[in-house]
Design a protein around this motif. Structure first.
Motif, mmCIF file in Angstrom:
data_model
loop_
_atom_site.group_PDB
_atom_site.id
_atom_site.type_symbol
_atom_site.label_atom_id
_atom_site.label_comp_id
_atom_site.label_asym_id
_atom_site.label_seq_id
_atom_site.Cartn_x
_atom_site.Cartn_y
_atom_site.Cartn_z
ATOM 1 N N ALA A 50 -9.593 -8.961 -3.837
ATOM 2 C CA ALA A 50 -11.032 -8.814 -3.618
ATOM 3 C C ALA A 50 -11.841 -9.488 -4.720
ATOM 4 C CB ALA A 50 -11.396 -7.330 -3.526
ATOM 5 N N THR A 70 -4.999 -7.587 10.469
ATOM 6 C CA THR A 70 -6.175 -8.436 10.676
ATOM 7 C C THR A 70 -6.379 -8.730 12.157
ATOM 8 O OG1 THR A 70 -4.816 -10.428 10.358
ATOM 9 C CG2 THR A 70 -5.932 -9.526 8.415
ATOM 10 N N ALA A 91 -8.722 -2.557 7.262
ATOM 11 C CA ALA A 91 -8.478 -3.703 6.380
ATOM 12 C C ALA A 91 -7.123 -3.636 5.690
ATOM 13 C CB ALA A 91 -9.596 -3.791 5.336
ATOM 14 N N LEU A 92 -6.594 -2.438 5.506
ATOM 15 C CA LEU A 92 -5.304 -2.292 4.839
ATOM 16 C C LEU A 92 -4.132 -2.309 5.813
ATOM 17 C CD1 LEU A 92 -6.157 0.493 2.221
ATOM 18 C CD2 LEU A 92 -6.109 -1.978 1.884
ATOM 19 N N LEU A 113 -13.458 0.294 3.976
ATOM 20 C CA LEU A 113 -12.552 1.351 4.426
ATOM 21 C C LEU A 113 -13.174 2.287 5.453
ATOM 22 C CD1 LEU A 113 -10.956 2.264 0.971
ATOM 23 C CD2 LEU A 113 -10.159 0.608 2.675
ATOM 24 N N ALA A 122 -1.680 -5.336 0.917
ATOM 25 C CA ALA A 122 -2.872 -4.478 0.924
ATOM 26 C C ALA A 122 -4.037 -5.156 1.643
ATOM 27 C CB ALA A 122 -3.225 -4.061 -0.504
ATOM 28 N N ASP A 123 -5.208 -5.262 0.984
ATOM 29 C CA ASP A 123 -6.399 -5.820 1.624
ATOM 30 C C ASP A 123 -6.469 -7.338 1.542
ATOM 31 O OD1 ASP A 123 -6.686 -5.574 -1.152
ATOM 32 O OD2 ASP A 123 -8.868 -5.609 -1.025
ATOM 33 N N GLN A 124 -5.482 -7.971 0.911
ATOM 34 C CA GLN A 124 -5.537 -9.423 0.712
ATOM 35 C C GLN A 124 -5.573 -10.217 2.023
ATOM 36 O OE1 GLN A 124 -2.283 -10.119 -2.015
ATOM 37 N NE2 GLN A 124 -3.175 -8.712 -3.521
ATOM 38 N N GLN A 174 -13.470 -2.303 -0.885
ATOM 39 C CA GLN A 174 -12.932 -2.764 0.396
ATOM 40 C C GLN A 174 -13.659 -2.024 1.526
ATOM 41 O OE1 GLN A 174 -10.893 -1.091 -1.845
ATOM 42 N NE2 GLN A 174 -10.023 -2.844 -2.926
ATOM 43 N N PHE A 196 -6.966 -9.352 4.737
ATOM 44 C CA PHE A 196 -8.328 -9.200 5.261
ATOM 45 C C PHE A 196 -9.265 -10.203 4.607
ATOM 46 C CE2 PHE A 196 -12.606 -7.509 4.796
ATOM 47 C CZ PHE A 196 -12.941 -7.213 6.108
ATOM 48 N N TRP A 197 -9.252 -10.261 3.271
ATOM 49 C CA TRP A 197 -10.152 -11.176 2.573
ATOM 50 C C TRP A 197 -9.797 -12.630 2.861
ATOM 51 C CZ3 TRP A 197 -14.288 -8.850 1.487
ATOM 52 C CH2 TRP A 197 -14.305 -7.525 1.008
ATOM 53 N N SER A 235 0.826 -1.204 0.000
ATOM 54 C CA SER A 235 0.000 0.000 0.000
ATOM 55 C C SER A 235 0.860 1.253 0.000
ATOM 56 C CB SER A 235 -0.934 -0.011 1.218
ATOM 57 O OG SER A 235 -1.795 -1.117 1.179
#
Length: 398
Positions: free
Chosen positions: A308, A135, A131-132, A122, A328-330, A120, A332-333, A66
């Motif tokens: 995502a 976790t 999320a970025l 945010l 990044a957000d990976q 995402q 989180f997912w 990020s």
């Protein structure tokens, strides 16, 4: 007929959901333009939508954090803002992706409404941490405070060029903190393009920032004949793909697991041609770009980076997943997949062995009931329909 301009930056996965919104709004009689990277022009125009180029590319040298993405984007931020202003001269509404918020200032100067459209979660909340960022929950107060601080800190690389753009647009100075206060005071709307079954809306999110459901792209795209023959010739394979991430070393591990597999992306023909030595064997087929909507229902397990879009496609197909997040957000997912019972806990990319990968694939096979349950919930949703309704009611009255 209204003219809606979308501003979105990132990878192809950050554009595809807007193709779905654009197609639906075009069918409703509106004009729809997507302002994004020049490298994504064919995807936009191929969907029959308007395109405007933004002067920045992230390249393909490998996964960017990020922080690295922000640094690249900040180096072109003023030029991006000018390009957004040019693309939206006759816009009636600006729809802004998570990296396209420079359009908020352009909309102010144009005197037209704008709204967010995020893929995402945010929005700051007590329910989970940013999320970025992490976790690991920091507690209710900690999650909320960290999200607000992280959001504000994220504007630092862009502050000087944003201020310069506001001067060019004839707007008064306004700090990032003051901008967020203004957004909250005016109840600036945000659409969240993911499923409430995957991320339940936190109780402290305002109603004007709803979770609509996923924005699935229009149907289309067939599997290549080569892949179709492979699928027809044996049991459902394991899918291995890491999107725009550089995952060929991870993908190569699949050969050692002994699994029948389809390997897509950096280990496939896009990397070194369809005849790359060792890429194909009797049990492993290396492929290029193939439509996930057609492929995923035919695989036993999906091993992916938890982007995502890929995560959503696997959940929609009811295929259990082994997630190997990069950035990044990976993460989180990846953790959401495990929490939903649609896959085992995510694997760490560094130090991953074929034995751990094989064990996770076997564990994922037992998660098919959980994956099927979430797929049934997604099938009952109409994310595009709800998002279009929210957008339409905010268009200026003719």
């Amino acid at each position: 007929m209204a003219h809606i301009v979308v501003v979105t930056l990132g990878t192809r996965g950050d554009v595809v959901p807007f193709l779905a919104l654009g197609s639906a709004l075009r069918d409703a009689g509106h004009r729809f333009t997507i302002a994004t990277h020049g490298s994504l022009r064919t995807h936009v125009e191929g969907a029959g939508l308007g395109f405007a180029a933004l002067p920045v590319e992230f390249g393909t040298s490998g996964p960017l954090t990020s922080t690295e993405l922000a640094r690249v984007l900040a180096g072109h931020w003023l030029e991006v803002g000018r390009a957004v202003a040019a693309a939206s001269k006759d816009a009636d509404l600006l729809l802004l992706g998570a990296s396209g918020w420079i359009g908020y200032h352009v909309a102010q100067a144009r005197g037209v409404p704008s709204m967010g459209a995020f893929l995402q979660p945010l929005e700051p909340t007590r329910a989970f941490p940013p999320a970025l960022l992490t976790t690991r929950s920091l507690g209710g107060w900690g999650n909320l405070t960290a999200a607000r601080a992280f959001r504000l800190l994220g504007q630092a690389p862009f502050a000087r060029q944003t201020a310069a753009l506001r001067r060019e647009l004839g707007l008064p100075p306004r700090s990032p903190a003051a901008t967020f206060r203004q957004m909250d005071a005016e109840r600036w709307p945000v659409l969240h393009g993911f499923s409430p079954a995957v991320v339940p809306p936190p109780a402290d999110w305002p109603a004007y920032r709803p979770v609509t459901g996923y924005w699935w792209p229009p149907p289309g795209g067939e599997l290549s004949p080569r892949l179709q023959r492979f699928l027809d010739d044996g049991e459902p394979p394991v899918f291995v793909g890491f999107g725009s991430m550089t995952g060929h070393q991870l993908s190569d591990l699949i050969h050692r697991t002994g699994c029948r597999a389809v390997v897509q992306g950096s280990a496939g023909p896009d990397r070194a041609g369809p005849d790359r030595a060792g890429a194909d064997s009797r049990n492993v087929l290396a492929v290029g770009d193939e439509p996930h909507a057609a492929l995923f229902p035919r695989v036993a397990v999906a091993v992916h980076h938890a982007g995502a879009g890929t995560t959503a496609a696997a959940l929609r197909a009811g295929v259990p997943a082994v997630c190997v997040p990069f950035t990044a957000d990976q993460p989180f997912w990846a953790h959401r997949v495990a929490a939903l019972g649609a896959g085992p806990p995510p694997l760490r990319r560094r130090g991953l062995t074929w034995q751990r990968l094989a064990g996770a694939i076997e564990a994922a096979r037992g998660c098919r009931p959980g994956a099927a349950a979430i797929a049934a919930k997604l099938a009952a949703e109409d994310g595009v329909g709800r998002a279009v309704a929210e957008i339409t009611r905010r268009l200026p009255v003719a």
